[in-house]
Design a protein around this motif. Structure first.
Motif, PDB file in Angstrom:
ATOM      1  N   ALA A 185      14.757 -33.344  17.547  1.00 54.95           N
ATOM      2  CA  ALA A 185      13.438 -32.841  17.158  1.00 54.95           C
ATOM      3  C   ALA A 185      12.343 -33.385  18.074  1.00 54.95           C
ATOM      4  O   ALA A 185      11.356 -32.709  18.358  1.00 54.95           O
ATOM      5  N   LEU A 186      12.546 -34.618  18.579  1.00 49.25           N
ATOM      6  CA  LEU A 186      11.523 -35.212  19.442  1.00 49.25           C
ATOM      7  C   LEU A 186      11.632 -34.742  20.887  1.00 49.25           C
ATOM      8  O   LEU A 186      10.631 -34.621  21.589  1.00 49.25           O
ATOM      9  N   LEU A 187      12.848 -34.486  21.342  1.00 47.13           N
ATOM     10  CA  LEU A 187      13.054 -34.179  22.762  1.00 47.13           C
ATOM     11  C   LEU A 187      12.958 -32.683  23.064  1.00 47.13           C
ATOM     12  O   LEU A 187      12.605 -32.293  24.167  1.00 47.13           O
ATOM     13  N   LEU A 188      13.295 -31.869  22.052  1.00 48.04           N
ATOM     14  CA  LEU A 188      13.268 -30.424  22.260  1.00 48.04           C
ATOM     15  C   LEU A 188      11.923 -29.930  22.815  1.00 48.04           C
ATOM     16  O   LEU A 188      11.891 -29.167  23.776  1.00 48.04           O
ATOM     17  N   PRO A 189      10.782 -30.380  22.226  1.00 49.70           N
ATOM     18  CA  PRO A 189       9.486 -29.918  22.769  1.00 49.70           C
ATOM     19  C   PRO A 189       9.326 -30.241  24.244  1.00 49.70           C
ATOM     20  O   PRO A 189       8.790 -29.429  25.000  1.00 49.70           O
ATOM     21  N   ILE A 190       9.799 -31.414  24.648  1.00 49.50           N
ATOM     22  CA  ILE A 190       9.651 -31.802  26.056  1.00 49.50           C
ATOM     23  C   ILE A 190      10.432 -30.835  26.940  1.00 49.50           C
ATOM     24  O   ILE A 190       9.931 -30.327  27.943  1.00 49.50           O
ATOM     25  N   ALA A 191      11.678 -30.569  26.526  1.00 47.03           N
ATOM     26  CA  ALA A 191      12.515 -29.663  27.320  1.00 47.03           C
ATOM     27  C   ALA A 191      11.885 -28.274  27.377  1.00 47.03           C
ATOM     28  O   ALA A 191      11.796 -27.660  28.441  1.00 47.03           O
ATOM     29  N   VAL A 192      11.410 -27.777  26.233  1.00 47.77           N
ATOM     30  CA  VAL A 192      10.805 -26.439  26.195  1.00 47.77           C
ATOM     31  C   VAL A 192       9.591 -26.390  27.114  1.00 47.77           C
ATOM     32  O   VAL A 192       9.420 -25.473  27.920  1.00 47.77           O
ATOM     33  N   TRP A 193       8.783 -27.422  27.001  1.00 46.87           N
ATOM     34  CA  TRP A 193       7.536 -27.498  27.763  1.00 46.87           C
ATOM     35  C   TRP A 193       7.792 -27.456  29.262  1.00 46.87           C
ATOM     36  O   TRP A 193       7.247 -26.617  29.990  1.00 46.87           O
ATOM     37  N   VAL A 194       8.664 -28.344  29.713  1.00 49.17           N
ATOM     38  CA  VAL A 194       8.951 -28.412  31.153  1.00 49.17           C
ATOM     39  C   VAL A 194       9.593 -27.110  31.636  1.00 49.17           C
ATOM     40  O   VAL A 194       9.223 -26.565  32.674  1.00 49.17           O
ATOM     41  N   MET A 195      10.525 -26.572  30.849  1.00 47.85           N
ATOM     42  CA  MET A 195      11.270 -25.406  31.317  1.00 47.85           C
ATOM     43  C   MET A 195      10.436 -24.123  31.276  1.00 47.85           C
ATOM     44  O   MET A 195      10.608 -23.255  32.124  1.00 47.85           O
ATOM     45  N   LEU A 232      17.963 -25.701  38.874  1.00 51.47           N
ATOM     46  CA  LEU A 232      18.517 -27.052  38.875  1.00 51.47           C
ATOM     47  C   LEU A 232      17.411 -28.102  38.874  1.00 51.47           C
ATOM     48  O   LEU A 232      17.451 -29.054  38.087  1.00 51.47           O
ATOM     49  N   ALA A 233      16.397 -27.895  39.723  1.00 50.98           N
ATOM     50  CA  ALA A 233      15.317 -28.878  39.826  1.00 50.98           C
ATOM     51  C   ALA A 233      14.618 -29.050  38.479  1.00 50.98           C
ATOM     52  O   ALA A 233      14.374 -30.181  38.036  1.00 50.98           O
ATOM     53  N   GLY A 234      14.323 -27.930  37.821  1.00 48.47           N
ATOM     54  CA  GLY A 234      13.649 -27.988  36.526  1.00 48.47           C
ATOM     55  C   GLY A 234      14.509 -28.662  35.478  1.00 48.47           C
ATOM     56  O   GLY A 234      14.041 -29.478  34.687  1.00 48.47           O
ATOM     57  N   LEU A 235      15.811 -28.319  35.478  1.00 53.11           N
ATOM     58  CA  LEU A 235      16.723 -28.918  34.503  1.00 53.11           C
ATOM     59  C   LEU A 235      16.784 -30.428  34.691  1.00 53.11           C
ATOM     60  O   LEU A 235      16.818 -31.184  33.724  1.00 53.11           O
ATOM     61  N   VAL A 236      16.808 -30.854  35.957  1.00 47.41           N
ATOM     62  CA  VAL A 236      16.885 -32.288  36.233  1.00 47.41           C
ATOM     63  C   VAL A 236      15.625 -32.991  35.738  1.00 47.41           C
ATOM     64  O   VAL A 236      15.695 -34.036  35.091  1.00 47.41           O
ATOM     65  N   VAL A 237      14.472 -32.392  36.001  1.00 49.80           N
ATOM     66  CA  VAL A 237      13.220 -33.005  35.562  1.00 49.80           C
ATOM     67  C   VAL A 237      13.167 -33.077  34.029  1.00 49.80           C
ATOM     68  O   VAL A 237      12.874 -34.128  33.451  1.00 49.80           O
ATOM     69  N   ALA A 238      13.493 -31.949  33.384  1.00 52.33           N
ATOM     70  CA  ALA A 238      13.455 -31.920  31.925  1.00 52.33           C
ATOM     71  C   ALA A 238      14.460 -32.917  31.352  1.00 52.33           C
ATOM     72  O   ALA A 238      14.155 -33.664  30.414  1.00 52.33           O
ATOM     73  N   GLY A 239      15.663 -32.943  31.947  1.00 57.95           N
ATOM     74  CA  GLY A 239      16.696 -33.862  31.478  1.00 57.95           C
ATOM     75  C   GLY A 239      16.245 -35.306  31.617  1.00 57.95           C
ATOM     76  O   GLY A 239      16.464 -36.134  30.730  1.00 57.95           O
ATOM     77  N   MET A 240      15.588 -35.574  32.712  1.00 57.15           N
ATOM     78  CA  MET A 240      15.142 -36.940  32.942  1.00 57.15           C
ATOM     79  C   MET A 240      14.063 -37.352  31.933  1.00 57.15           C
ATOM     80  O   MET A 240      14.106 -38.459  31.401  1.00 57.15           O
ATOM     81  N   PHE A 241      13.135 -36.443  31.656  1.00 58.01           N
ATOM     82  CA  PHE A 241      12.123 -36.751  30.648  1.00 58.01           C
ATOM     83  C   PHE A 241      12.789 -37.035  29.297  1.00 58.01           C
ATOM     84  O   PHE A 241      12.424 -37.967  28.590  1.00 58.01           O
ATOM     85  N   CYS A 242      13.776 -36.194  28.943  1.00 61.20           N
ATOM     86  CA  CYS A 242      14.480 -36.383  27.675  1.00 61.20           C
ATOM     87  C   CYS A 242      15.127 -37.760  27.637  1.00 61.20           C
ATOM     88  O   CYS A 242      15.018 -38.493  26.646  1.00 61.20           O
ATOM     89  N   LEU A 243      15.816 -38.103  28.731  1.00 64.24           N
ATOM     90  CA  LEU A 243      16.492 -39.396  28.773  1.00 64.24           C
ATOM     91  C   LEU A 243      15.496 -40.539  28.620  1.00 64.24           C
ATOM     92  O   LEU A 243      15.722 -41.477  27.860  1.00 64.24           O
TER      93      LEU A 243
END
Lengths: 370, 281
Positions: free
Chosen positions: B155-165, B200-211
């Motif tokens: 619930a906390l990380l989903l917004p970050i992923a949505v936002w970045v992507m 790929l670049a976006g996924l990496v950035v979003a993934g990193m924020f989530c982590l």
């Protein structure tokens, strides 16, 4: 390959179109015959791209039906339609090599890999891409990218039609010429219907069996290039086809005749025109410059534009109207000179409220000279 | 002129890096001290100012009353963060693609409102969510469990992923999807075969924020667990008792920072968007 029929097909990007201006493409009936090369010509924003996107399935029309060989394809998916489309700017898959780019449409359709390889090689040879097949597509120059886009459009040999949306814009002029000829050859050799959207009329005229002219979401006229040139259905087509455009001159009714003061000609008054605003049209190619000493009406040369082989003379008629004349002769003629004009009656077009009078050959100006 | 500029530039960079790196150096030096070296004034340089001891590092890997168990919280944190990040990334990417390519409408609610709804979850102060989360997890019996934390972290990380992507997909021309569909893909095929490889670049950035957000969270890891399930940040803080073992604490802190630092070094090259240009024109 298919005969593509548009039946009352129209599209509005609004939810409930109220008036005509709400339509990006006004409802139209049009048939694209199988195997022909077409050019779709018109100014920017006239609905050309919308029409292509409806045919390829990117846009679902708000009204009307689309038929491929009689089958209703209005709601069919892009894959089912099997249309190839090339956009104005190159669209390439940056993560793939040139070879993978070209193979992609075939892979999507599960072709056997041997057949894919053979077909890709063939298209690559055709477009001079053989040397860079292994290169990553994102490294290419803009026109190479467009060639790859084009190649992806041509790689399937079973497409219903190839739609080309101003694909030659980014290609440099010499290559453009060669590519246009190549496209024409492919059309002749394979019998694949091609529709080329363009706003360059010379491109349209040299490429197409049939030219369709559009304006404001409406088809103005369609027919063979010569026909559009000789018998434009309205002033817009006359103006849009031909360079310089059709000369439009004032027409004055009088004595039961229609007179053209600028050219000193008069024709029999066409019947049933009522209160229509009448005008004459004459191609710059159809006006001949003669010696001023005769009885011919005069005009003064205002400007001369040298196009190499031909010259375009801008003349000011005695009536004050501007007339453009295109000629291969009169190399010595310079601005400021007075000159006479001569036009054959058969070359004179008569428009009523902007529309050509007498559809087709029905009305021709009569033979008398005034 | 040029020379002065260079000198000023490097002085500034030096000062700034010292500022950034200093806490790590401090922790590193402290982790090798014993109780005596920690309490008797400021000492930084091993061998010269104090005799290094490995007791802090050893204590992390010994069990029993003398030792501190770092392995279990580390694995807990890794499990929760990786699982929640992966799920958020998958769901978030799908949601973002949908929002960037299709128009949704329910009454007055449009795409931008849905996007804002996602992002608003991060605008809210987390403390507002603590009680609802606590009650909901208790209801399903997921308090103090890995599963409960994974659910909350999604619930906390989903917004970050949505936002970045959403932002990232917005920068990928729509023509690319259209082309893929004309080439014979289904809409899902266009996404999987063309858009995703380009992202790929976006996924990496979003993934990193989530982590980062997942790994660093203390608040929910603290409020939603008691004794059974402990995550790294909570485990570190719980060392802070009447006699704080600064040497273990420092070693612990360094170990918990390492994974993120490694990730940052590995993905640094994706942080620039340059790799995605050239798809069109």
């Amino acid at each position: 390959m298919a005969r593509i029929v548009l039946r009352g097909l129209g599209h509005s990007y609004r939810n409930a179109p109220q008036c005509e201006t709400d339509y990006a493409l006004k409802p139209v009936d049009l048939t694209w015959e199988d195997g022909k090369a077409y050019a779709l010509l018109g100014p920017s924003g006239c609905g050309k791209t919308t029409m292509l996107n409806i045919i390829s399935g990117l846009v679902t029309p708000s009204e009307g039906r689309l038929l491929f060989d009689g089958r209703d394809m209005t709601g069919a998916s892009t894959a089912e339609r099997n249309i190839a489309q090339v956009f104005q700017f190159p669209v390439i898959y940056t993560t793939k090599t040139v070879r993978q780019n070209l193979a992609f449409p075939l892979e999507c359709r599960n072709w056997p890999s041997a057949k894919i390889a053979e077909r890709v090689d063939r298209i690559a040879r055709l477009l001079d891409l053989s040397d860079i097949l292994g290169a990553p597509a994102r490294r290419l120059s803009a026109d190479q990218k467009q060639l790859v886009s084009l190649g992806r459009g041509l790689v399937r040999d079973d497409v219903s039609a190839v739609l080309l949306d101003e694909p030659l814009t980014v290609i440099d002029p010499q290559m453009k010429f060669a590519l246009r000829r190549k496209l024409r050859e492919i059309n002749r050799a394979t019998g694949i219907t091609m529709i080329l959207v363009t706003h360059d009329q010379s491109e349209a005229m040299s490429f197409a069996d049939e030219v369709v002219v559009m304006k404001d979401g409406q088809v103005q006229q369609s027919g063979p290039p010569e026909h559009l040139f000789a018998r434009p259905q309205n002033e817009f087509v006359g103006y849009f086809i031909g360079s310089p455009p059709l000369n439009i001159l004032a027409a004055e009714p009088g004595n039961n005749r229609l007179n053209c003061p600028a050219l000193g000609l008069s024709v029999g008054l066409p019947r049933g025109v009522g209160t229509s605003v009448l005008s004459f049209g004459v191609r710059p190619e159809h006006i001949h410059l003669v010696d001023v000493a005769g009885t011919a009406p005069g005009a003064r040369v205002e400007a001369v534009e040298n196009l190499g082989v031909e010259r375009v003379f801008t003349l000011r008629a005695a009536t004050g109207e501007t007339i453009k004349v295109k000629s291969r002769r009169h190399k010595g003629l310079s601005a400021g000179t007075d000159i006479g004009l001569s036009v054959k009656l058969g070359d004179l077009l008569v428009f009523g409220n902007g529309r050509l009078l007498g559809d087709g050959e029905a009305y021709l100006p009569s033979e008398d000279v005034g | 002129m040029n020379r002065t500029y260079l000198i000023v530039k490097y002085l500034f960079l030096l000062a700034w890096s010292t500022f950034v790196v200093f806490p790590f150096l401090w922790a590193l030096s402290t982790s090798f001290k014993d109780a005596n070296a920690v309490t008797s004034g400021a000492r930084y340089i091993p061998w010269l100012e104090f005799e290094p001891s490995t007791q802090g590092w050893k204590s992390l890997f010994t069990s029993g009353s003398q030792g501190i168990n770092i392995v279990t919280p580390f694995l807990n944190s890794a499990t929760v963060t990786l699982t929640a990040s992966a799920i958020s990334l998958v769901l978030g990417t799908l949601a973002a693609y949908g929002l960037s390519r299709y128009q949704f409408r329910a009454g007055f609610v449009k795409n931008s409102d849905i996007t804002f709804f996602f992002i608003s979850q991060r605008i809210m102060p987390p403390i507002v969510l603590a009680i609802p989360f606590f009650l909901m997890l208790r209801e399903i019996g997921a308090l103090d469990t890995i599963l409960g934390l994974v659910i909350v972290y999604i619930a906390l990380l989903l917004p970050i992923a949505v936002w970045v992507m959403i932002d990232f997909f917005g920068s990928i021309p729509k023509e690319l999807d259209e082309m893929a569909m004309i080439d014979g893909c289904t809409p899902a095929g266009a996404f999987l075969r063309v858009i995703l490889p380009n992202s790929l670049a976006g996924l990496v950035v979003a993934g990193m924020f989530c982590l980062i957000f997942g790994w660093n969270d203390f608040f929910f890891a603290f409020t939603l667990t008691f004794t059974k399930t402990q995550l790294l940040p909570v485990a570190i803080v719980s060392l802070n008792s009447s006699v704080t073992p600064w040497w273990s604490l420092s070693a612990f802190a360094l170990i918990s920072v390492t994974p993120l630092a490694l990730v940052a070094i590995l993905v640094e090259r994706f942080m620039s968007r340059g790799s995605l240009s050239g798809a069109i024109r």
